[in-house]
Design a protein around this motif. Structure first.
Motif, short mmCIF file in Angstrom:
data_model
loop_
_atom_site.label_atom_id
_atom_site.label_comp_id
_atom_site.label_asym_id
_atom_site.label_seq_id
_atom_site.Cartn_x
_atom_site.Cartn_y
_atom_site.Cartn_z
N ALA A 45 -3.35 21.95 -6.63
CA ALA A 45 -3.89 21.21 -7.60
C ALA A 45 -4.85 21.00 -7.75
O ALA A 45 -5.81 20.53 -8.51
N LEU A 46 -5.26 20.06 -6.35
CA LEU A 46 -6.45 19.43 -5.76
C LEU A 46 -7.98 20.26 -5.33
O LEU A 46 -8.13 20.23 -6.66
N ASP A 47 -7.34 21.58 -5.38
CA ASP A 47 -7.92 21.98 -4.71
C ASP A 47 -8.49 22.97 -5.81
O ASP A 47 -10.00 23.16 -6.30
N GLN A 48 -7.61 23.06 -6.94
CA GLN A 48 -8.16 23.80 -7.97
C GLN A 48 -9.04 22.84 -9.49
O GLN A 48 -9.94 23.17 -9.72
N ALA A 49 -8.80 21.04 -8.62
CA ALA A 49 -10.03 20.60 -10.09
C ALA A 49 -11.25 20.75 -9.89
O ALA A 49 -11.43 20.68 -8.82
N PRO A 50 -11.73 20.82 -10.60
CA PRO A 50 -13.33 20.84 -10.44
C PRO A 50 -13.91 19.19 -10.15
O PRO A 50 -12.79 18.70 -10.47
N ARG A 98 -10.44 13.78 -14.90
CA ARG A 98 -8.92 13.59 -15.04
C ARG A 98 -9.30 12.51 -14.09
O ARG A 98 -8.82 11.36 -13.25
N ILE A 99 -10.02 12.53 -13.35
CA ILE A 99 -10.46 11.71 -11.66
C ILE A 99 -12.01 10.63 -12.47
O ILE A 99 -10.87 9.79 -11.93
N HIS A 100 -12.54 11.48 -13.24
CA HIS A 100 -13.64 9.59 -13.72
C HIS A 100 -12.43 8.62 -14.46
O HIS A 100 -12.37 7.77 -14.67
N SER A 101 -11.46 9.72 -15.24
CA SER A 101 -10.02 8.97 -15.92
C SER A 101 -9.42 7.80 -15.08
O SER A 101 -9.36 6.56 -15.13
N LEU A 102 -8.74 8.31 -13.69
CA LEU A 102 -8.26 7.92 -13.14
C LEU A 102 -8.91 6.93 -12.02
O LEU A 102 -8.45 5.63 -11.60
N ILE A 103 -10.07 7.60 -11.90
CA ILE A 103 -10.93 6.22 -11.24
C ILE A 103 -11.03 4.81 -11.94
O ILE A 103 -11.58 3.43 -11.54
N ASP A 104 -11.26 5.51 -13.21
CA ASP A 104 -11.44 3.76 -14.52
C ASP A 104 -10.00 3.46 -14.17
O ASP A 104 -10.61 1.60 -14.66
N LEU A 105 -9.26 3.85 -14.37
CA LEU A 105 -8.17 2.67 -14.54
C LEU A 105 -7.67 2.10 -12.92
O LEU A 105 -7.56 0.80 -13.44
N THR A 160 0.72 -1.33 0.34
CA THR A 160 0.39 -0.44 0.21
C THR A 160 1.01 1.44 0.69
O THR A 160 2.39 0.80 -0.15
N GLY A 161 0.49 2.22 -0.39
CA GLY A 161 1.31 3.22 -0.18
C GLY A 161 0.68 4.94 -0.29
O GLY A 161 -0.54 5.31 -0.91
N HIS A 162 1.18 5.83 0.70
CA HIS A 162 0.68 7.35 1.28
C HIS A 162 1.44 7.86 0.51
O HIS A 162 2.67 7.83 0.02
N LEU A 163 0.88 8.33 -0.99
CA LEU A 163 1.79 8.49 -2.29
C LEU A 163 2.34 10.84 -2.33
O LEU A 163 1.40 10.77 -2.01
N CYS A 164 3.18 10.81 -3.38
CA CYS A 164 3.34 12.64 -3.25
C CYS A 164 4.12 12.47 -4.96
O CYS A 164 3.68 13.43 -5.40
N SER A 165 5.78 11.79 -4.73
CA SER A 165 6.69 11.22 -5.78
C SER A 165 5.76 10.53 -6.69
O SER A 165 6.27 10.89 -7.88
N LEU A 166 5.22 10.00 -6.47
CA LEU A 166 4.43 9.27 -7.49
C LEU A 166 2.60 9.64 -8.06
O LEU A 166 2.21 9.76 -7.16
N THR A 167 2.23 9.78 -8.83
CA THR A 167 1.11 9.90 -8.42
C THR A 167 -0.15 8.50 -8.93
O THR A 167 0.25 7.25 -8.60
N HIS A 168 -1.03 8.19 -8.06
CA HIS A 168 -1.94 7.08 -8.28
C HIS A 168 -2.11 6.30 -9.98
O HIS A 168 -2.44 5.26 -9.56
N ARG A 169 -1.68 7.30 -10.75
CA ARG A 169 -1.34 6.40 -12.23
C ARG A 169 -0.42 5.99 -12.26
O ARG A 169 -1.21 4.39 -12.60
N SER A 229 -1.65 13.45 -6.52
CA SER A 229 -0.47 14.27 -7.08
C SER A 229 -0.83 14.33 -8.35
O SER A 229 0.03 14.88 -9.12
N ASP A 230 -2.29 13.78 -9.30
CA ASP A 230 -2.39 13.15 -10.40
C ASP A 230 -2.68 14.43 -10.75
O ASP A 230 -2.66 15.13 -12.90
N PHE A 231 -3.22 15.23 -10.55
CA PHE A 231 -3.61 16.69 -11.02
C PHE A 231 -2.60 18.05 -10.71
O PHE A 231 -2.92 18.71 -11.88
N VAL A 232 -1.32 17.86 -10.50
CA VAL A 232 -0.32 18.88 -11.29
C VAL A 232 0.14 18.65 -12.32
O VAL A 232 0.02 17.82 -12.69
N LYS A 233 0.04 19.84 -12.99
CA LYS A 233 0.52 20.05 -14.37
C LYS A 233 1.67 20.07 -14.66
O LYS A 233 2.48 20.53 -13.96
N ASP A 234 2.67 19.10 -15.36
CA ASP A 234 3.55 19.20 -15.83
C ASP A 234 4.72 19.12 -14.88
O ASP A 234 5.80 19.23 -13.94
#
Length: 473
Positions: free
Chosen positions: A274-279, A284-291, A228-237, A255-260
């Motif tokens: 970036a998380l706060d700014q994501a609508p 991107r959240i739908h795509s991530l959930i599906d993955l 399991t993981g509490h991640l930051c350097s790696l995205t969930h994806r 950290s999946d919503f950080v641009k570049d």
């Protein structure tokens, strides 16, 4: 002839108690039900499967196993059974919670630090209805393994435990209790050493690299263990595609919503912004959930540790009294400073829960835990009960909330054949609650008896026994 008499005597003696397990006097003082045959009658049941609550039910427990469960009229109560009247009460499965710790934050000046709660936390977890728990990272893994062993032997009071090894992390945050790997070559050594010692899972942390995770997953999976993981350097994806089994804290640390985003680099402040700014309806959240669902990556939600200050209890679940006086004072002071200044935290908290409901409703495996760290407002036992309340407040039915906190956890641990639901043939891991959870989910705090392997423990007595001690031991 003597042999036959000995066998007969053994059978008679074994029928008087659930098992031959011996308990120390320290444990016995909390056990209120110690009988091989128990019948809970006229009770409502939330069985853990997500099915609607059933009323007027009877449960028969025999030798620590659920022997029968069903409508009052269809269940014959055995002679000599210890009868418990369940009128106006509810039974749920014992909670199976997957982000627990045996430590509590004890910061000093500008240092974040934690201290081991060897004695108070196991007792509080069981008091709060947790009959099985996974530690999601250990600072004293040998201590945790010993506590697990002594609980199993009847020498300590607590739940059944799955112990996670020490955090697998590179130096980044200055937390003195964490060990740090010097490079990827350390990962396999760490996994195999602690697997040999008896840990059952591993946790990667904020500053690892992709290669670190790959090796961890390969070595753990070789041994049938999970990561399991509490991640930051790696995205969930990225982590899901590598093969991680579980992601901690929902999407709160994603950290999946950080641009570049820079590869293998952790900047928690940028990730949070970036998380706060994501609508809310971000594609991107739908795509991530599906993955995540496609890859069978589970998510652990830990809402209590992120619970906002404004409009909420100082210690969620009512656990302020559990803290030692000096910790009560510090927590109250911080609460008073922050309250009404956490509007962004409120929005982030609510958004995460809505995304988690989407993940669950689409078929993802959502499990729950508490993570008693952060600002110190998360206290074992109290927080586990509060977790159920939060799930209901965020749109889950009480039946769904109980399933997330019981059967789903059992499925993740691959123990669903034994625990997780109120079902004939399973371990008698049950919680008897005074009141209706359907009418008022806050009745989750009215636990009376917590059954673990058929032995009934007094919830209130366990809570009271360590009042004012959390933070000390």
């Amino acid at each position: 002839m003597k042999a036959k008499l000995f066998i007969l005597l053994t059978l008679i003696l074994s029928s008087l108690h659930i098992s031959a397990q011996d308990f120390t006097q320290q444990v016995k003082k909390f056990i209120t039900v110690d009988s091989s045959l128990v019948a809970i009658t006229n009770v409502s049941i939330i069985d853990g499967t997500g099915a609607p609550v059933k009323s007027n039910q009877t449960i028969v427990i025999k030798n620590g196993i659920i022997d029968a469960v069903g409508d009052n009229d269809s269940i014959k109560i055995p002679e000599n059974a210890l009868a418990i009247d369940g009128t106006n009460k509810t039974v749920i499965p014992g909670l199976v919670m997957l982000h627990e710790h045996m430590f509590y934050p004890k910061p000093f000046e500008n240092w974040f630090s934690v201290g081991q709660m060897t004695f108070t936390f196991p007792r509080l977890y069981l008091a709060g209805g947790v009959t099985t728990m996974r530690t999601a990272g250990s600072i004293q893994p040998e201590t945790d393994l010993n506590v697990k062993k002594w609980i199993n032997e009847g020498k300590m009071t607590g739940p059944k435990m799955d112990v996670t090894g020490p955090f697998i992390e590179r130096e980044g945050y200055q937390i003195p209790e964490l060990g740090f790997i010097n490079g990827t070559s350390d990962v396999a050594k760490l996994v195999n050493y602690w697997a040999d010692r008896g840990v059952t899972s591993f946790k990667v942390y904020n500053h690892i690299t992709k290669e670190d995770l790959k090796i961890c997953v390969i070595e753990a999976h070789k041994r049938g263990l999970k990561v399991t993981g509490h991640l930051c350097s790696l995205t969930h994806r990225e982590a899901s595609n590598i093969g991680i089994d579980n992601l901690e804290h929902g999407f709160m640390v994603s950290s999946d919503f950080v641009k570049d985003k820079e590869e293998n680099h952790c900047d928690p402040f940028v990730a949070r912004k970036a998380l706060d700014q994501a609508p809310l309806d971000d594609p991107r959240i739908h795509s991530l959930i599906d993955l995540l669902i496609k890859n069978k990556t589970a998510i652990t939600t830990t809402p209590v540790v992120f619970e906002p200050f404004t409009g909420h209890e100082v210690v969620p679940g009512g656990g302020l009294k559990a803290l030692a006086p000096q910790f009560q004072e510090k927590i109250q002071e911080r609460y008073d400073r922050v309250v009404n200044k956490d509007s962004s935290a409120i929005k982030r908290f609510e958004k995460n829960l809505k995304w988690l409901k989407q993940f669950n409703d689409k078929g993802g495996l959502l499990v729950a835990g508490t993570d008693p760290t952060g600002a110190g407002r998360t206290v074992a036992g109290y927080a586990n009960q509060r977790t159920v309340e939060i799930l209901v407040e965020s749109g889950f039915s009480i039946e769904e909330a109980i399933k997330i906190c019981s059967l789903n956890g059992a499925i993740y641990l691959e123990r669903q054949k034994d625990i997780g639901t109120v079902e004939k043939g399973k371990k008698a891991d049950l919680v008897l609650i005074n009141g209706s959870l359907k009418q008022n989910p806050k009745n989750i705090r009215e636990m009376e008896i917590v059954f673990k392997d058929g032995f009934g423990y007094d919830s209130k007595k366990m809570f009271e026994s360590v009042q004012g001690m959390v933070g000390l031991n």
